[in-house]
Design a protein around this motif. Structure first.
Motif, PDB file in Angstrom:
ATOM      1  N   ASN A   9      51.195  37.899 -17.259  1.00  0.00           N
ATOM      2  CA  ASN A   9      51.253  38.372 -15.883  1.00  0.00           C
ATOM      3  C   ASN A   9      49.881  38.185 -15.259  1.00  0.00           C
ATOM      4  O   ASN A   9      48.859  38.498 -15.873  1.00  0.00           O
ATOM      5  CB  ASN A   9      51.645  39.851 -15.830  1.00  0.00           C
ATOM      6  N   ARG A  11      47.615  37.468 -11.182  1.00  0.00           N
ATOM      7  CA  ARG A  11      47.606  37.665  -9.732  1.00  0.00           C
ATOM      8  C   ARG A  11      46.492  36.848  -9.107  1.00  0.00           C
ATOM      9  O   ARG A  11      45.538  36.436  -9.777  1.00  0.00           O
ATOM     10  CB  ARG A  11      47.438  39.131  -9.389  1.00  0.00           C
ATOM     11  N   CYS A  12      46.598  36.671  -7.804  1.00  0.00           N
ATOM     12  CA  CYS A  12      45.557  35.983  -7.049  1.00  0.00           C
ATOM     13  C   CYS A  12      44.391  36.945  -6.788  1.00  0.00           C
ATOM     14  O   CYS A  12      44.444  38.115  -7.168  1.00  0.00           O
ATOM     15  CB  CYS A  12      46.121  35.457  -5.730  1.00  0.00           C
ATOM     16  N   GLY A  15      45.524  39.952  -4.694  1.00  0.00           N
ATOM     17  CA  GLY A  15      46.634  40.685  -5.290  1.00  0.00           C
ATOM     18  C   GLY A  15      47.959  40.534  -4.556  1.00  0.00           C
ATOM     19  O   GLY A  15      48.967  41.090  -4.978  1.00  0.00           O
ATOM     20  N   LYS A  18      51.707  37.655  -7.117  1.00  0.00           N
ATOM     21  CA  LYS A  18      51.795  38.019  -8.530  1.00  0.00           C
ATOM     22  C   LYS A  18      52.618  36.954  -9.231  1.00  0.00           C
ATOM     23  O   LYS A  18      53.610  36.458  -8.685  1.00  0.00           O
ATOM     24  CB  LYS A  18      52.427  39.386  -8.687  1.00  0.00           C
ATOM     25  N   SER A  20      54.279  35.545 -13.136  1.00  0.00           N
ATOM     26  CA  SER A  20      54.695  35.859 -14.495  1.00  0.00           C
ATOM     27  C   SER A  20      55.187  34.564 -15.119  1.00  0.00           C
ATOM     28  O   SER A  20      55.827  33.745 -14.443  1.00  0.00           O
ATOM     29  CB  SER A  20      55.814  36.903 -14.480  1.00  0.00           C
ATOM     30  N   GLU A  57      55.753  35.932  -6.847  1.00  0.00           N
ATOM     31  CA  GLU A  57      56.100  36.898  -5.802  1.00  0.00           C
ATOM     32  C   GLU A  57      54.935  36.976  -4.829  1.00  0.00           C
ATOM     33  O   GLU A  57      53.793  37.074  -5.245  1.00  0.00           O
ATOM     34  CB  GLU A  57      56.333  38.282  -6.406  1.00  0.00           C
ATOM     35  N   CYS A  74      47.538  30.897  -2.562  1.00  0.00           N
ATOM     36  CA  CYS A  74      47.922  32.129  -1.877  1.00  0.00           C
ATOM     37  C   CYS A  74      47.742  31.932  -0.374  1.00  0.00           C
ATOM     38  O   CYS A  74      46.663  31.510   0.068  1.00  0.00           O
ATOM     39  CB  CYS A  74      47.060  33.296  -2.369  1.00  0.00           C
TER      40      CYS A  74
END
Length: 144
Positions: A9, A11-12, A15, A18, A20, A57, A74
């Motif tokens: 998991n 994240r950028c 945040g 996200k 996975s 996501e 992102c």
């Protein structure tokens, strides 16, 4: 670790995105091609993952950078998210999305003959020239 692999998991930077993914081989790969360097302002380092397991996501966007590839980022903070191949839809997530680069070990460098002076990575791992990299991705060379 599940039977299919380890769940990672990440994240950028901000945040908002996200990710996975599953990996059964925590190896890192670095690319020194011109496009990767322009996209990341350095080399692009990815974590080896199981194809088709990446879920994203948040406000992820994609830029088609060539006839065969896309680069994810992102939409809020601009963090690099992935390098993807268009013909098969496989996305290779950026190692920086995961804590401690998912604990992976550097195993392969692409376009080593294009690596700027000062970017050299230490350690024993496979290093492929431009010719060897293109042969590998075109199916004419040895797979890794």
């Amino acid at each position: 670790m599940s039977e299919a692999g380890q769940i990672l998991n990440g994240r950028c930077l901000c945040g908002a995105v996200k990710v996975s993914v599953l990996s059964d081989n925590l190896r890192l790969r670095a690319c020194h091609c011109d496009m990767c360097r322009r996209h990341t302002s350095g080399m692009f380092i990815s974590v080896d993952t199981l194809p088709g397991t990446l879920t994203v996501e948040g406000p992820a966007e994609s830029f088609v950078s060539s006839d065969w590839a896309e680069r994810g980022f992102c939409g809020k903070c601009g963090s690099t998210l992935w390098y993807g191949t268009l013909h098969d839809g496989i996305r290779h997530p950026a190692a920086g999305l995961f804590e401690n680069a998912a604990g992976g070990q550097m195993k392969l460098e692409f376009f080593i003959d294009r690596c700027p002076q000062g970017y050299g990575l230490a350690g024993e791992h496979k290093r492929l020239s431009t010719e060897e990299t293109i042969a590998m991705f075109s199916g004419e060379g040895e797979g890794t």
